[in-house]
Scaffold this motif. Sequence first.
Motif, mmCIF file in Angstrom:
data_model
loop_
_atom_site.group_PDB
_atom_site.id
_atom_site.type_symbol
_atom_site.label_atom_id
_atom_site.label_comp_id
_atom_site.label_asym_id
_atom_site.label_seq_id
_atom_site.Cartn_x
_atom_site.Cartn_y
_atom_site.Cartn_z
ATOM 1 N N UNK A 34 -51.928 66.084 -89.466
ATOM 2 C CA UNK A 34 -50.720 66.181 -90.302
ATOM 3 C C UNK A 34 -51.334 66.029 -91.684
ATOM 4 N N UNK A 35 -52.002 65.087 -91.830
ATOM 5 C CA UNK A 35 -52.487 64.546 -93.301
ATOM 6 C C UNK A 35 -53.151 66.031 -94.052
ATOM 7 N N UNK A 36 -53.919 66.730 -93.216
ATOM 8 C CA UNK A 36 -54.365 67.797 -93.614
ATOM 9 C C UNK A 36 -53.277 68.955 -94.259
ATOM 10 N N UNK A 37 -52.284 69.096 -93.379
ATOM 11 C CA UNK A 37 -51.042 69.957 -93.917
ATOM 12 C C UNK A 37 -50.277 69.403 -94.835
ATOM 13 N N UNK A 38 -50.157 68.085 -94.969
ATOM 14 C CA UNK A 38 -49.595 67.187 -96.125
ATOM 15 C C UNK A 38 -50.199 67.512 -97.367
ATOM 16 N N UNK A 39 -51.768 67.201 -97.505
ATOM 17 C CA UNK A 39 -52.291 67.214 -98.675
ATOM 18 C C UNK A 39 -52.455 68.616 -99.201
ATOM 19 N N UNK A 58 -59.765 62.276 -100.879
ATOM 20 C CA UNK A 58 -58.358 61.600 -100.943
ATOM 21 C C UNK A 58 -57.811 61.707 -99.390
ATOM 22 N N UNK A 59 -57.961 62.655 -98.635
ATOM 23 C CA UNK A 59 -57.151 62.862 -97.373
ATOM 24 C C UNK A 59 -57.868 61.831 -96.609
ATOM 25 N N UNK A 128 -62.111 64.849 -86.562
ATOM 26 C CA UNK A 128 -61.133 65.721 -86.686
ATOM 27 C C UNK A 128 -60.617 66.004 -88.144
ATOM 28 N N UNK A 129 -60.727 65.188 -89.220
ATOM 29 C CA UNK A 129 -60.662 65.286 -90.511
ATOM 30 C C UNK A 129 -61.580 66.466 -90.975
#
Length: 268
Positions: A34-39, A58-59, A128-129
Motif C-alpha cells: 500500500x505504501x509503495x502505491x501511495x508513494x 522515504x517509503x 516486501x518493501x
Amino acid sequence: MLELLRLLRCELCKLKRKRFVQLVIAAAFLFPVLLTFFFLNWDPIWEKCSTQAEVFDMMWQSVLGYGIQLFMPCILGIIAALLFFMERDNDTFKSLKTIPVSSTKLVLAKVILLFLFSVVFCVASTITSVFCGGIVFEVQGIGYKLWMSVKMGIYITAGTLPLVAVIVFCSKSYIFSILLCVFYSVLNEAGAFVMGALPKAVVYLMPVPLTTLWSADDMQKHMVVSDPKDLESLRALIPAEAEVAVILFTVAFISVIFMVKLYQRRGE
C-alpha cells in the motif's frame, strides 16, 4: 535448553491456531504494498526527492516508523495476551505444574516467541518493501535495511515487555488488553512527535522515541536520504546504540523477572 525448545514449540503450535496471528503476518506483506502505491502517486514526494532511491528510502522509513514502531507494540501486546491467557482460559495452569514445568522456562518460552515473531514481522516487511520498491523505484543498501529491521524488531520487543508485564499482572479480559495496547502505542508515537519538549529521562524510557532518535541518526549515515537539519535540534538527545541496548534490555530483564514472580505466585 532442550526443555525450553520444546516449550517454545508448544507455544508456537498454540499460536498457529489463532486467526489474529495469521492476519498480522498478512499485514506485514500488505502494508509495504500500500505504501509503495501511495508513494508512487504522491507528487509532493517526487518534488522533494531528486532520485528514485531517495523516494524508496522515504517509503521504507515510513514502513519502519508506522508499520513497525507504531503497530508492533500494539500487536505484541495482543499476542502476549493470547500467549499468557491461554492457561487461564483453558484451565491448564495446574496441569502444567504437575509435569512439572518451571515458571521461569514457561515465561522465557513465551517471551522468546515474542522476539522471534517481531523479528520475522520486521524482516518480512522490509523484504516486501524491497520487492515492491525494486519494481517501481531504485533500491540501495538492502543488507543495511535488513539488519536494521532485525535490530528494530529486537529493540521494540524489549521495550514493549513492560506492557506485557502489566497485561499479565492485571490478567483482565482481551478487550482491556487491546485497549491498553492501543493506548501504549499511541502514547509512544505521540512521544516521538514531541520528544524535543520532553525531559531526556522520559524520552529514554519510551521505546519508540528512543529507537526513533537512534535509528534516524544511524540511517542518515547509511542511506541516500540525508538531511542533518531534521535532527539538529535533537542532537543532545540522540543516544548511542550501546545506550539503547542497555536501557531496553535492562527494562526487558526487569519485566521478565516480574512476570516469572507472578507465575510462581499463581503456582503456589
